[in-house]
Design a protein around this motif. Structure first.
Motif, PDB file in Angstrom:
ATOM      1  N   LEU A   1       0.831  -1.201   0.000  1.00  0.00           N
ATOM      2  CA  LEU A   1       0.000   0.000   0.000  1.00  0.00           C
ATOM      3  C   LEU A   1       0.867   1.252   0.000  1.00  0.00           C
ATOM      4  O   LEU A   1       0.629   2.189  -0.779  1.00  0.00           O
ATOM      5  CB  LEU A   1      -0.906  -0.010   1.234  1.00  0.00           C
ATOM      6  CG  LEU A   1      -1.734   1.252   1.496  1.00  0.00           C
ATOM      7  CD1 LEU A   1      -2.747   1.474   0.387  1.00  0.00           C
ATOM      8  CD2 LEU A   1      -2.430   1.159   2.853  1.00  0.00           C
ATOM      9  N   PHE A   2       1.898   1.279   0.851  1.00  0.00           N
ATOM     10  CA  PHE A   2       2.767   2.453   0.941  1.00  0.00           C
ATOM     11  C   PHE A   2       3.527   2.684  -0.367  1.00  0.00           C
ATOM     12  O   PHE A   2       3.763   3.825  -0.767  1.00  0.00           O
ATOM     13  CB  PHE A   2       3.758   2.294   2.097  1.00  0.00           C
ATOM     14  CG  PHE A   2       3.125   2.339   3.459  1.00  0.00           C
ATOM     15  CD1 PHE A   2       1.911   2.953   3.661  1.00  0.00           C
ATOM     16  CD2 PHE A   2       3.757   1.763   4.556  1.00  0.00           C
ATOM     17  CE1 PHE A   2       1.321   3.007   4.907  1.00  0.00           C
ATOM     18  CE2 PHE A   2       3.181   1.801   5.814  1.00  0.00           C
ATOM     19  CZ  PHE A   2       1.957   2.423   5.997  1.00  0.00           C
ATOM     20  N   LEU A   3       3.910   1.606  -1.057  1.00  0.00           N
ATOM     21  CA  LEU A   3       4.649   1.735  -2.313  1.00  0.00           C
ATOM     22  C   LEU A   3       3.781   2.407  -3.377  1.00  0.00           C
ATOM     23  O   LEU A   3       4.253   3.276  -4.119  1.00  0.00           O
ATOM     24  CB  LEU A   3       5.117   0.364  -2.791  1.00  0.00           C
ATOM     25  CG  LEU A   3       6.002   0.346  -4.040  1.00  0.00           C
ATOM     26  CD1 LEU A   3       7.252   1.190  -3.830  1.00  0.00           C
ATOM     27  CD2 LEU A   3       6.392  -1.088  -4.401  1.00  0.00           C
ATOM     28  N   GLU A   4       2.508   2.026  -3.429  1.00  0.00           N
ATOM     29  CA  GLU A   4       1.597   2.647  -4.398  1.00  0.00           C
ATOM     30  C   GLU A   4       1.411   4.133  -4.093  1.00  0.00           C
ATOM     31  O   GLU A   4       1.270   4.958  -5.002  1.00  0.00           O
ATOM     32  CB  GLU A   4       0.246   1.933  -4.362  1.00  0.00           C
ATOM     33  CG  GLU A   4       0.291   0.504  -4.896  1.00  0.00           C
ATOM     34  CD  GLU A   4      -1.021  -0.225  -4.687  1.00  0.00           C
ATOM     35  OE1 GLU A   4      -1.946   0.360  -4.072  1.00  0.00           O
ATOM     36  OE2 GLU A   4      -1.127  -1.385  -5.146  1.00  0.00           O
ATOM     37  N   MET A   5       1.414   4.465  -2.820  1.00  0.00           N
ATOM     38  CA  MET A   5       1.224   5.865  -2.430  1.00  0.00           C
ATOM     39  C   MET A   5       2.373   6.746  -2.906  1.00  0.00           C
ATOM     40  O   MET A   5       2.162   7.936  -3.210  1.00  0.00           O
ATOM     41  CB  MET A   5       1.086   5.969  -0.914  1.00  0.00           C
ATOM     42  CG  MET A   5      -0.195   5.374  -0.356  1.00  0.00           C
ATOM     43  SD  MET A   5      -0.159   5.222   1.459  1.00  0.00           S
ATOM     44  CE  MET A   5      -0.004   6.943   1.950  1.00  0.00           C
ATOM     45  N   GLN A   6       3.595   6.196  -2.981  1.00  0.00           N
ATOM     46  CA  GLN A   6       4.754   7.009  -3.364  1.00  0.00           C
ATOM     47  C   GLN A   6       4.597   7.584  -4.770  1.00  0.00           C
ATOM     48  O   GLN A   6       4.945   8.737  -5.024  1.00  0.00           O
ATOM     49  CB  GLN A   6       6.052   6.182  -3.290  1.00  0.00           C
ATOM     50  CG  GLN A   6       6.296   5.461  -1.982  1.00  0.00           C
ATOM     51  CD  GLN A   6       6.207   6.336  -0.757  1.00  0.00           C
ATOM     52  OE1 GLN A   6       6.788   7.415  -0.701  1.00  0.00           O
ATOM     53  NE2 GLN A   6       5.463   5.871   0.239  1.00  0.00           N
ATOM     54  N   GLN A   7       4.065   6.780  -5.690  1.00  0.00           N
ATOM     55  CA  GLN A   7       3.868   7.237  -7.062  1.00  0.00           C
ATOM     56  C   GLN A   7       2.916   8.424  -7.104  1.00  0.00           C
ATOM     57  O   GLN A   7       3.169   9.435  -7.770  1.00  0.00           O
ATOM     58  CB  GLN A   7       3.310   6.105  -7.924  1.00  0.00           C
ATOM     59  CG  GLN A   7       3.017   6.500  -9.369  1.00  0.00           C
ATOM     60  CD  GLN A   7       4.266   6.820 -10.163  1.00  0.00           C
ATOM     61  OE1 GLN A   7       5.197   6.024 -10.204  1.00  0.00           O
ATOM     62  NE2 GLN A   7       4.305   7.970 -10.800  1.00  0.00           N
TER      63      GLN A   7
ATOM     64  N   GLN B   1       3.797  12.450  -8.160  1.00  0.00           N
ATOM     65  CA  GLN B   1       3.049  13.166  -9.200  1.00  0.00           C
ATOM     66  C   GLN B   1       2.520  14.490  -8.667  1.00  0.00           C
ATOM     67  O   GLN B   1       2.519  15.501  -9.377  1.00  0.00           O
ATOM     68  CB  GLN B   1       1.879  12.308  -9.685  1.00  0.00           C
ATOM     69  CG  GLN B   1       2.277  11.172 -10.613  1.00  0.00           C
ATOM     70  CD  GLN B   1       2.905  11.670 -11.904  1.00  0.00           C
ATOM     71  OE1 GLN B   1       4.051  11.335 -12.243  1.00  0.00           O
ATOM     72  NE2 GLN B   1       2.179  12.504 -12.636  1.00  0.00           N
ATOM     73  N   ALA B   2       2.083  14.500  -7.418  1.00  0.00           N
ATOM     74  CA  ALA B   2       1.541  15.722  -6.830  1.00  0.00           C
ATOM     75  C   ALA B   2       2.607  16.801  -6.660  1.00  0.00           C
ATOM     76  O   ALA B   2       2.290  17.989  -6.599  1.00  0.00           O
ATOM     77  CB  ALA B   2       0.909  15.410  -5.475  1.00  0.00           C
ATOM     78  N   CYS B   3       3.863  16.393  -6.581  1.00  0.00           N
ATOM     79  CA  CYS B   3       4.962  17.339  -6.357  1.00  0.00           C
ATOM     80  C   CYS B   3       5.406  18.045  -7.630  1.00  0.00           C
ATOM     81  O   CYS B   3       6.025  19.121  -7.565  1.00  0.00           O
ATOM     82  CB  CYS B   3       6.162  16.614  -5.749  1.00  0.00           C
ATOM     83  SG  CYS B   3       5.881  15.977  -4.084  1.00  0.00           S
ATOM     84  N   LEU B   4       5.113  17.469  -8.790  1.00  0.00           N
ATOM     85  CA  LEU B   4       5.597  18.032 -10.054  1.00  0.00           C
ATOM     86  C   LEU B   4       4.989  19.408 -10.296  1.00  0.00           C
ATOM     87  O   LEU B   4       3.785  19.602 -10.190  1.00  0.00           O
ATOM     88  CB  LEU B   4       5.254  17.087 -11.213  1.00  0.00           C
ATOM     89  CG  LEU B   4       5.896  15.687 -11.122  1.00  0.00           C
ATOM     90  CD1 LEU B   4       5.465  14.823 -12.299  1.00  0.00           C
ATOM     91  CD2 LEU B   4       7.419  15.796 -11.054  1.00  0.00           C
ATOM     92  N   GLY B   5       5.835  20.355 -10.620  1.00  0.00           N
ATOM     93  CA  GLY B   5       5.386  21.714 -10.888  1.00  0.00           C
ATOM     94  C   GLY B   5       5.286  22.603  -9.668  1.00  0.00           C
ATOM     95  O   GLY B   5       4.966  23.788  -9.787  1.00  0.00           O
ATOM     96  N   ALA B   6       5.565  22.053  -8.487  1.00  0.00           N
ATOM     97  CA  ALA B   6       5.427  22.837  -7.254  1.00  0.00           C
ATOM     98  C   ALA B   6       6.647  23.719  -7.016  1.00  0.00           C
ATOM     99  O   ALA B   6       7.749  23.444  -7.500  1.00  0.00           O
ATOM    100  CB  ALA B   6       5.218  21.903  -6.073  1.00  0.00           C
TER     101      ALA B   6
END
Length: 427
Positions: free
Chosen positions: A90-96, A100-105
């Protein structure tokens, strides 16, 4: 600027970041919050950008896996429970999703359970800010919350417990961050190690959602560890209670609130409910019982002095109570203290014991009763204690101080100062 916030966990873990996000939005910045799919509507209703983290946290909280973790009665068991293979996947899937949420920040603000935020910021050459809903920065002043209700062996021991906690949290998430990074980039992140000790500088600060009236700011913290008050959402002025709830409040003296969320579980629901109802009768109090996710069970016959509800906003409901009885989650504890009415905590696991003890130390509530020791007699006695003049006065004074603090606004300014310093130094 676009500021990404990485959250993990329950609504109580997510809500403070929304409050912090709104404070940043008021200062003219875009805020993107990465959270469980359970909280999409919650985030978007405040006009903040939402980024998906797969997994319904409500379903996860009800799973046998989460229940096993919740039964951990010491720090070692807690950390071991979160290293099970099912959690790892579960934690591994969360990393992806987090990456993605960090891109462009322009900056990344991350929960201690989302340590990928530090390494993503490093890769993207932007500042990272550790934002935690509980105190975890090492100090000699008091032990870590997971050790707080245990015997203390002095200042060096206190500081050691915080370092153990930091390392334990890193052990939970570090392996998944490492695996994701290898899958994504074919290598481990640069200078791959526990990020928490690195988050105490001008360009990589720590923010804590905590009132200094609850835990005074220790003298041995860096100036770049910010602890200026809880991050509260503004009360929803449009909320209208169900007529049944309003009628009950108008029908008599302020009642005692009792709610344990989902923490007690369906198996204990009827037993817990019977204890609570009997204790309310013995103490001579009216009561409002929140059912939660199966934590309490409405009996077929119910006295007119007790009302069952599915829930209500704590910031609206708690100030109207004579006392609040709950499990001691960090967010619920903060709302209880802000309300200015006495609290009684019935801890089930982990840091709940610490909050229960701290509320009593502050004089703002009765001595905590661990769930395993709970019965109608000791609960009734504790409820009666919350109604003494001394406890009510101390709870009211503490609530007044907490309401005066502007924690979210101060922390939002710390985020902006960090970003400006980062660019000024050319980091």
């Amino acid at each position: 600027m676009l500021i990404t916030m990485l959250t993990t966990g329950s609504r109580g873990d997510t809500q403070p970041y929304i409050a912090l996000g709104l404070a940043l939005k008021k200062k003219g910045h875009r805020v993107r919050i990465a959270a469980s799919e359970s909280f999409r509507d919650f985030v978007e209703q405040y006009g903040l950008e939402y980024s998906l983290i797969r997994g319904d946290v409500n379903k996860i909280a009800q799973s046998e896996l989460a229940k096993d973790a919740g039964k951990a009665d010491n720090p070692l068991k807690f950390f071991k429970s979160l290293k099970k293979e099912e959690f790892k996947q579960l934690f591994l899937e969360m990393q992806q999703d987090m990456y993605q949420a960090c891109l462009g920040a322009d900056a990344i603000v991350y929960h201690p359970g989302a340590t990928l935020g530090y390494f993503a910021a490093q890769e993207l050459k932007i500042p990272s800010i550790l934002a935690t809903p509980f105190p975890m920065t090492p100090t000699r002043a008091y032990p870590n919350l997971l050790f707080y209700n245990r015997p203390s062996f002095g200042k060096l021991y206190n500081k050691l417990t915080h370092r153990i906690f930091e390392q334990g949290f890193w052990m939970i998430s570090g392996g998944q961050v490492k695996q994701f990074w290898k899958n994504q980039f074919g290598m481990v992140p640069r200078k791959f190690s526990n990020p928490f000790p690195k988050q105490r500088t001008a360009t990589h600060p720590t923010l804590i959602s905590l009132s200094p009236s609850v835990f005074p700011r220790p003298d041995d913290w860096s100036e770049h560890v910010h602890c200026d008050g809880y991050w509260f959402l503004e009360p929803d002025r449009s909320y209208n209670p169900p007529q049944e709830l309003q009628d009950f409040l108008d029908a008599g003296k302020p009642p005692v609130y009792v709610g344990f969320g989902s923490i007690s579980g369906q198996a204990q629901a009827s037993e817990t409910t019977a204890i609570v109802i009997e204790a309310l009768k013995r103490s001579g109090q009216r009561g409002i019982i929140a059912k939660g996710w199966g934590g309490m069970e409405r009996p077929d016959e119910l006295d007119k002095d007790i009302l069952f509800i599915d829930g209500a906003p704590h910031d609206w409901l708690f100030p109207r109570m004579a006392a609040v009885v709950h499990h001691g989650g960090a967010g619920t504890t903060a709302e209880g203290l802000r309300s200015g009415v006495p609290s009684l905590i019935i801890p089930f696991t982990n840091d709940q014991f610490a909050w229960g003890q701290r509320v009593h130390e502050l004089g703002a509530g009765a001595k905590a009763i661990p769930r395993k020791q709970l019965n109608s007699s000791n609960l009734a006695e504790a409820i009666r204690h919350t109604q003494t003049d001394e406890v009510k006065a101390k709870a009211q004074a503490l609530g007044s101080r907490i309401r005066f603090e502007q924690g979210a606004e101060a922390s939002a300014q710390a985020v902006i100062d960090c970003i400006e310093t980062y660019h000024r130094k050319g980091k």
